[in-house]
Design an enzyme around this catalytic site. Structure first.
Site, short mmCIF file in Angstrom:
data_model
loop_
_atom_site.label_atom_id
_atom_site.label_comp_id
_atom_site.label_asym_id
_atom_site.label_seq_id
_atom_site.Cartn_x
_atom_site.Cartn_y
_atom_site.Cartn_z
N ASP A 32 -38.35 -4.06 -28.19
CA ASP A 32 -36.89 -3.88 -28.21
C ASP A 32 -36.52 -2.65 -29.40
OD1 ASP A 32 -34.40 -5.95 -27.80
OD2 ASP A 32 -33.94 -4.40 -29.26
N ILE A 33 -35.62 -1.77 -28.71
CA ILE A 33 -35.27 -0.37 -29.15
C ILE A 33 -34.63 -0.76 -30.85
CG2 ILE A 33 -32.92 -0.25 -28.60
CD1 ILE A 33 -34.00 2.71 -27.63
N ASN A 87 -30.26 -14.90 -23.83
CA ASN A 87 -28.98 -14.79 -23.89
C ASN A 87 -28.41 -14.79 -22.32
OD1 ASN A 87 -28.86 -14.71 -26.74
ND2 ASN A 87 -28.88 -12.41 -26.76
N GLY A 93 -23.54 -13.85 -25.25
CA GLY A 93 -24.18 -12.65 -26.01
C GLY A 93 -25.02 -11.82 -25.34
N GLN A 94 -24.89 -12.04 -23.98
CA GLN A 94 -25.69 -10.94 -23.31
C GLN A 94 -25.28 -9.63 -23.03
OE1 GLN A 94 -27.09 -12.53 -19.37
NE2 GLN A 94 -28.46 -10.93 -18.75
N HIS A 100 -33.83 -11.33 -19.32
CA HIS A 100 -34.93 -10.80 -20.39
C HIS A 100 -35.05 -12.07 -21.24
CE1 HIS A 100 -30.99 -9.12 -21.86
NE2 HIS A 100 -31.64 -9.53 -23.14
N HIS A 102 -36.30 -12.49 -24.95
CA HIS A 102 -36.69 -12.10 -26.40
C HIS A 102 -37.65 -12.76 -27.12
CE1 HIS A 102 -32.87 -9.45 -27.23
NE2 HIS A 102 -32.26 -10.39 -26.25
P1 5GP Z 1 -29.31 -8.95 -24.93
O1 5GP Z 1 -28.06 -8.99 -26.14
O2 5GP Z 1 -28.70 -8.62 -23.60
O3 5GP Z 1 -29.76 -10.53 -24.97
O4 5GP Z 1 -30.22 -8.09 -25.52
C1 5GP Z 1 -30.53 -6.82 -24.98
C2 5GP Z 1 -31.64 -6.04 -25.90
O5 5GP Z 1 -31.97 -4.91 -25.25
C3 5GP Z 1 -31.04 -5.62 -27.38
O6 5GP Z 1 -31.58 -6.50 -28.17
C4 5GP Z 1 -31.21 -4.25 -27.40
O7 5GP Z 1 -31.69 -3.80 -28.82
C5 5GP Z 1 -32.26 -3.97 -26.22
N1 5GP Z 1 -32.03 -2.55 -25.62
C6 5GP Z 1 -31.07 -2.15 -25.01
N2 5GP Z 1 -31.25 -0.86 -24.51
C7 5GP Z 1 -32.56 -0.67 -24.66
C8 5GP Z 1 -33.31 0.19 -24.47
O8 5GP Z 1 -33.07 1.44 -23.89
N3 5GP Z 1 -34.72 0.44 -24.88
C9 5GP Z 1 -35.23 -1.05 -25.27
N4 5GP Z 1 -36.44 -0.98 -25.79
N5 5GP Z 1 -34.54 -2.13 -25.72
C10 5GP Z 1 -33.05 -1.66 -25.40
#
Ligand code: 5GP
Ligand code: ZN
Length: 113
Positions: A32-33, A87, A93-94, A100, A102
């Site tokens: 994760d970034i 999420n 919270g997505q 994906h 986590h």
């Molecule tokens: P969500 O909130 O949709 O469950 O999680 C999305 C996740 O994707 C977040 O934890 C966010 O930090 C990660 N993320 C968003 N953009 C990027 C990206 O460009 N590269 C990587 N490696 N992670 C990302």
């Protein structure tokens, strides 16, 4: 299969760089970034599926592969335990609408959200 404006599809096809952990014909995993735990990576299907709300019985094997990859990769990071989170939808919270999982680990107090 791919979505032009999806950042995770761009990660899969290499148009956005990522710190890749795993890849096979169906799945990819990368860090994760913005990690919120010492180990924080994402497991995604290569197929563009928006969220868990968009999975159906035809995706059972894919979903099983995704879940089973978590302990396999966690072990590679030396984790004895870990937390998984999916999420789903805005209300869930997505933020990135390519499904994906986590995987968090390595912290004494892992974040619950
Ligand atoms: P969500 O909130 O949709 O469950 O999680 C999305 C996740 O994707 C977040 O934890 C966010 O930090 C990660 N993320 C968003 N953009 C990027 C990206 O460009 N590269 C990587 N490696 N992670 C990302
Ligand atoms: Zn996508």
């Amino acid at each position: 299969m791919m979505s032009d404006d999806c950042i995770f599809c761009k990660i899969i096809n290499g148009n956005i760089p990522s710190k890749k952990i795993f890849e096979d014909s169906d799945l990819m995993a990368f860090h994760d970034i913005r990690p919120i735990a010492p180990v924080h990576f994402l497991i995604i299907p290569k197929m563009h599926i928006e969220s868990l709300n968009h999975f159906d019985a035809t995706h059972q094997d894919l979903l099983g592969k995704m879940v089973l990859l978590a302990p396999k990769l966690a072990k590679d990071f030396g984790l004895k335990g870990f937390r998984t989170m999916i999420n789903t939808g805005h209300e869930g919270g997505q933020e990135v609408f390519h499904m994906h999982v986590h995987v968090f680990g390595g912290g004494a107090n892992l974040p619950k959200t």
